[in-house]
Design a protein around this motif. Structure first.
Motif, mmCIF file in Angstrom:
data_model
loop_
_atom_site.group_PDB
_atom_site.id
_atom_site.type_symbol
_atom_site.label_atom_id
_atom_site.label_comp_id
_atom_site.label_asym_id
_atom_site.label_seq_id
_atom_site.Cartn_x
_atom_site.Cartn_y
_atom_site.Cartn_z
ATOM 1 N N LEU A 118 -3.534 11.023 -8.858
ATOM 2 C CA LEU A 118 -4.618 11.808 -8.661
ATOM 3 C C LEU A 118 -5.626 11.406 -8.295
ATOM 4 C CD1 LEU A 118 -5.975 14.557 -11.104
ATOM 5 C CD2 LEU A 118 -4.892 15.372 -8.903
ATOM 6 N N ALA A 119 -6.050 10.170 -8.521
ATOM 7 C CA ALA A 119 -7.154 9.235 -8.170
ATOM 8 C C ALA A 119 -6.308 8.340 -6.363
ATOM 9 C CB ALA A 119 -6.777 7.646 -9.026
ATOM 10 N N TYR A 120 -5.603 8.463 -6.577
ATOM 11 C CA TYR A 120 -5.340 8.857 -5.597
ATOM 12 C C TYR A 120 -4.915 9.268 -4.344
ATOM 13 C CZ TYR A 120 -1.526 8.025 -1.493
ATOM 14 O OH TYR A 120 -0.118 7.796 -0.602
ATOM 15 N N PHE A 121 -5.244 11.117 -4.415
ATOM 16 C CA PHE A 121 -4.974 12.262 -3.874
ATOM 17 C C PHE A 121 -6.113 12.178 -3.417
ATOM 18 C CE2 PHE A 121 -5.342 16.935 -3.764
ATOM 19 C CZ PHE A 121 -4.131 16.658 -2.674
ATOM 20 N N PHE A 122 -7.305 12.051 -4.557
ATOM 21 C CA PHE A 122 -8.682 12.482 -3.641
ATOM 22 C C PHE A 122 -9.675 11.238 -3.122
ATOM 23 C CE2 PHE A 122 -10.045 15.259 -8.217
ATOM 24 C CZ PHE A 122 -9.184 16.427 -8.111
ATOM 25 N N GLN A 123 -9.078 9.842 -3.430
ATOM 26 C CA GLN A 123 -9.473 9.326 -2.392
ATOM 27 C C GLN A 123 -9.190 8.948 -1.112
ATOM 28 O OE1 GLN A 123 -7.989 5.748 -4.816
ATOM 29 N NE2 GLN A 123 -10.170 6.202 -6.136
ATOM 30 N N LYS A 124 -7.525 9.199 -0.857
ATOM 31 C CA LYS A 124 -6.702 9.437 0.760
ATOM 32 C C LYS A 124 -7.958 11.122 1.316
ATOM 33 C CE LYS A 124 -2.917 11.730 0.571
ATOM 34 N NZ LYS A 124 -1.508 11.667 1.042
ATOM 35 N N LYS A 125 -7.784 12.543 0.150
ATOM 36 C CA LYS A 125 -8.450 13.525 0.639
ATOM 37 C C LYS A 125 -9.962 13.280 1.163
ATOM 38 C CE LYS A 125 -5.806 16.728 1.239
ATOM 39 N NZ LYS A 125 -4.720 17.273 2.607
ATOM 40 N N TYR A 126 -10.631 12.506 0.226
ATOM 41 C CA TYR A 126 -11.848 14.007 0.303
ATOM 42 C C TYR A 126 -12.859 12.363 0.107
ATOM 43 C CZ TYR A 126 -8.986 17.043 -1.730
ATOM 44 O OH TYR A 126 -7.994 17.903 -2.055
ATOM 45 N N ASN A 127 -14.215 13.188 0.959
ATOM 46 C CA ASN A 127 -15.089 12.339 -0.170
ATOM 47 C C ASN A 127 -15.108 11.750 -1.438
ATOM 48 O OD1 ASN A 127 -16.245 11.956 3.178
ATOM 49 N ND2 ASN A 127 -17.242 14.123 2.816
ATOM 50 N N ILE A 128 -15.425 10.594 -1.569
ATOM 51 C CA ILE A 128 -16.196 10.156 -3.159
ATOM 52 C C ILE A 128 -17.475 8.926 -3.484
ATOM 53 C CG2 ILE A 128 -14.290 8.772 -5.114
ATOM 54 C CD1 ILE A 128 -12.680 10.990 -4.252
#
Length: 330
Positions: A118-128
């Motif tokens: 989830l950390a990988y997916f979020f960091q790849k797809k969205y502004n964090i």
């Protein structure tokens, strides 16, 4: 079972209900009519409800023990990670099985893999905004990296004894990990930074963080959110109790706090360190020394900021809500 609620948020907040700033930030987002959802890391249980690796479409299921909410991420833009780590849904396992190390290792690995993905997916797809999980950051590495950015830091040692310390100098000891908190029914205990009273002792102890005590005029707390910086001076030297650690507060004889403007040279170093540590928000602590120098102490990625905002006459919860809405990443 209750019917599942379906949400398509544009903004997602991960924070614990114990975060004193969460409700105010959420209130401001609601005031601005923002389509957002908060995952309460203290209570909510998360499942990856459906994920298509070909199309990279993901749906989460959030169970708050009262309702189940389906979070479709197809409209998501920004994730603000404020506090806490996600709890994942796992099947109930008999206690007899949980006592077996292989079973415990399996479920630990299972949860870790979901969390890391989830950390990988979020960091790849969205502004964090913020750091994933508990936002733990190694104080020792921070001090090493701060030197590279040109910060002055206290003379710092990792030691298991007091050998080779100058008997004519004062030294302090501080935690090198997260603060240790313990509670009874009537009292709460927290380890503070403290002056070492007897450096001539020959006692051996576990590896500890020891620093030469800095003669200070005042302390400075700096809060950074994306590219905005706010600071206040803390005149902790006014009281003997707070002279070493400003958290030791005397409510009957409080010290003064004042808004403070830090120089551009210090701002530049702060942003250099944030880039090195991959931070885009955090609270920084400094000492302003008797030699008119800024001495860096540490940074907390999830430090509290409400009081600093009050001292500066700014509602930082409103500022954060506005910055979340406008943030477009790097």
């Amino acid at each position: 079972m209750n019917q599942k609620i379906i949400k398509h948020p544009e903004f997602l907040i991960l924070s614990s209900e114990n975060d004193r700033n969460l409700k105010s930030i959420a209130d401001w987002l609601a005031y601005f009519k923002v389509n957002f959802f908060c995952i309460n890391t203290h209570n909510d249980v998360v499942s990856i409800y459906n994920y298509n690796m070909q199309t990279e479409e993901m749906i989460l299921l959030i169970d708050d023990k009262k309702d189940e909410t389906i979070i479709n991420l197809n409209k998501l833009k920004t994730v603000f990670i404020r506090n806490g780590e996600l709890k994942f849904n796992v099947n109930k396992i008999p206690d007899t099985l949980l006592k077996q190390n292989s079973v415990k290792d399996y479920f630990y690995s299972y949860i870790q893999n979901l969390d890391e993905f989830l950390a990988y997916f979020f960091q790849k797809k969205y502004n964090i905004i913020g750091l994933w999980g508990l936002a733990l950051i190694n104080k020792l590495i921070v001090l090493e990296e701060s030197k590279k950015c040109g910060f002055k830091i206290p003379h710092t040692y990792l030691k298991t004894n007091f050998n080779n310390l100058n008997s004519n100098e004062n030294y302090i000891s501080k935690t090198l990990a997260i603060p240790l908190e313990m509670e009874t029914k009537t009292q709460k205990f927290l380890n503070y930074t403290a002056r070492i009273e007897n450096t001539s002792s020959s006692e051996e102890f576990m590896t500890s963080l020891i620093q030469k005590e800095i003669k200070k005029l005042f302390e400075i707390r700096v809060f950074v959110f994306l590219k905005k910086i706010y600071a206040m001076a803390i005149f902790s030297q006014m009281n003997e109790e707070s002279a070493v650690d400003c958290r030791v507060y005397n409510t009957e004889n409080p010290y003064l706090d004042e808004p403070y403007t830090i120089p551009d040279s210090l701002k530049t170093k702060i942003f250099q360190l944030m880039k090195s540590l991959k931070l885009n928000t955090g609270s920084f602590d400094f000492i302003y020394t008797e030699d008119d120098e800024y001495c860096f102490l540490e940074v907390n990625p999830i430090g509290q900021f409400g009081y600093l905002g009050a001292v500066c006459g700014i509602d930082l919860n409103k500022v954060i809500a506005q910055e979340i809405i406008e943030y477009e990443g790097h």
